[in-house]
Design a protein around this motif. Sequence first.
Motif, PDB file in Angstrom:
ATOM      1  N   GLU A  66       0.835  -1.210   0.000  1.00 42.13           N
ATOM      2  CA  GLU A  66       0.000   0.000   0.000  1.00 42.13           C
ATOM      3  C   GLU A  66       0.866   1.254   0.000  1.00 42.13           C
ATOM      4  N   ALA A  70       1.633   4.362  -2.881  1.00 43.07           N
ATOM      5  CA  ALA A  70       1.642   5.796  -2.566  1.00 43.07           C
ATOM      6  C   ALA A  70       2.961   6.421  -3.011  1.00 43.07           C
ATOM      7  N   MET A 129      -6.021   9.382  -6.708  1.00 43.87           N
ATOM      8  CA  MET A 129      -5.781   7.948  -6.767  1.00 43.87           C
ATOM      9  C   MET A 129      -6.957   7.236  -7.434  1.00 43.87           C
ATOM     10  N   ALA A 134      -7.644   3.827  -3.467  1.00 48.12           N
ATOM     11  CA  ALA A 134      -8.155   4.625  -2.349  1.00 48.12           C
ATOM     12  C   ALA A 134      -9.280   5.498  -2.882  1.00 48.12           C
ATOM     13  N   ARG A 135     -10.499   5.088  -2.639  1.00 46.98           N
ATOM     14  CA  ARG A 135     -11.651   5.844  -3.142  1.00 46.98           C
ATOM     15  C   ARG A 135     -11.634   7.243  -2.540  1.00 46.98           C
ATOM     16  N   GLY A 137      -9.099   9.195  -2.554  1.00 45.16           N
ATOM     17  CA  GLY A 137      -7.767   9.496  -2.025  1.00 45.16           C
ATOM     18  C   GLY A 137      -7.037  10.504  -2.891  1.00 45.16           C
ATOM     19  N   ALA A 157      -1.782  14.065   2.552  1.00 45.36           N
ATOM     20  CA  ALA A 157      -2.724  13.151   1.914  1.00 45.36           C
ATOM     21  C   ALA A 157      -4.071  13.228   2.617  1.00 45.36           C
ATOM     22  N   SER A 158      -5.127  13.043   1.843  1.00 47.57           N
ATOM     23  CA  SER A 158      -6.469  12.966   2.416  1.00 47.57           C
ATOM     24  C   SER A 158      -7.167  11.734   1.851  1.00 47.57           C
ATOM     25  N   ASN A 159      -7.892  11.038   2.701  1.00 42.57           N
ATOM     26  CA  ASN A 159      -8.613   9.815   2.339  1.00 42.57           C
ATOM     27  C   ASN A 159      -7.673   8.738   1.789  1.00 42.57           C
ATOM     28  N   TYR A 160      -6.432   8.747   2.255  1.00 42.17           N
ATOM     29  CA  TYR A 160      -5.461   7.760   1.790  1.00 42.17           C
ATOM     30  C   TYR A 160      -4.451   7.502   2.907  1.00 42.17           C
ATOM     31  N   THR A 164      -0.079   8.599   4.292  1.00 46.21           N
ATOM     32  CA  THR A 164       0.294   9.286   5.531  1.00 46.21           C
ATOM     33  C   THR A 164       1.303   8.490   6.346  1.00 46.21           C
TER      34      THR A 164
END
Length: 170
Positions: A66, A70, A129, A134-135, A137, A157-160, A164
């Motif tokens: 994962e 990223a 993304m 990452a929906r 992300g 990063a947000s929603n991912y 982070t």
Amino acid sequence: MKRVAPLFVALVLSVLLALVAYRVSVHYATVPTADDQTPPRTAPADRPEPLPMGRTPIGPGPLPPEQARAADAIERARPIQAAVDQFYAREGTWPRNLAQLGLGYPDDHEGGPVAAISVHPFGEVAIAMKPHVARGGVIRLTPTVLPDGNLAWNCRASNYAAATKLPSCR
């Protein structure tokens, strides 16, 4: 007087079925299958080749898959960061979009875990993304002007969650 209730129920059911059909089509359209025989897309000469999973220039040692995705996404944005750096050094202002940098459209940079890369106000590079990674992300690379005129880049990063966990992106 005509009865409205059966028409309303039929309308609600048809909307629900349409939503389910859309959700299923999005899921199967974005997740590659094991028997997919389409030839792999080759990267243009100015775009870096994807990093093998588990290898990253961001830190030493192998990463979990994962986090490797990223890191791959951040690495794919490096040419755009360099273009923003050059534009700012040359013009003294921020580019408004990729087209102003001569880099096409956001979805031209799709590949690997990345759905699109775009440039936002103040030089921010946003990496969207793919939904199966990452929906919703997004990794944001934000430049800060240093006293010497160079740019320093911050990663958020947000929603991912995987992004982070990278040492360079909190």
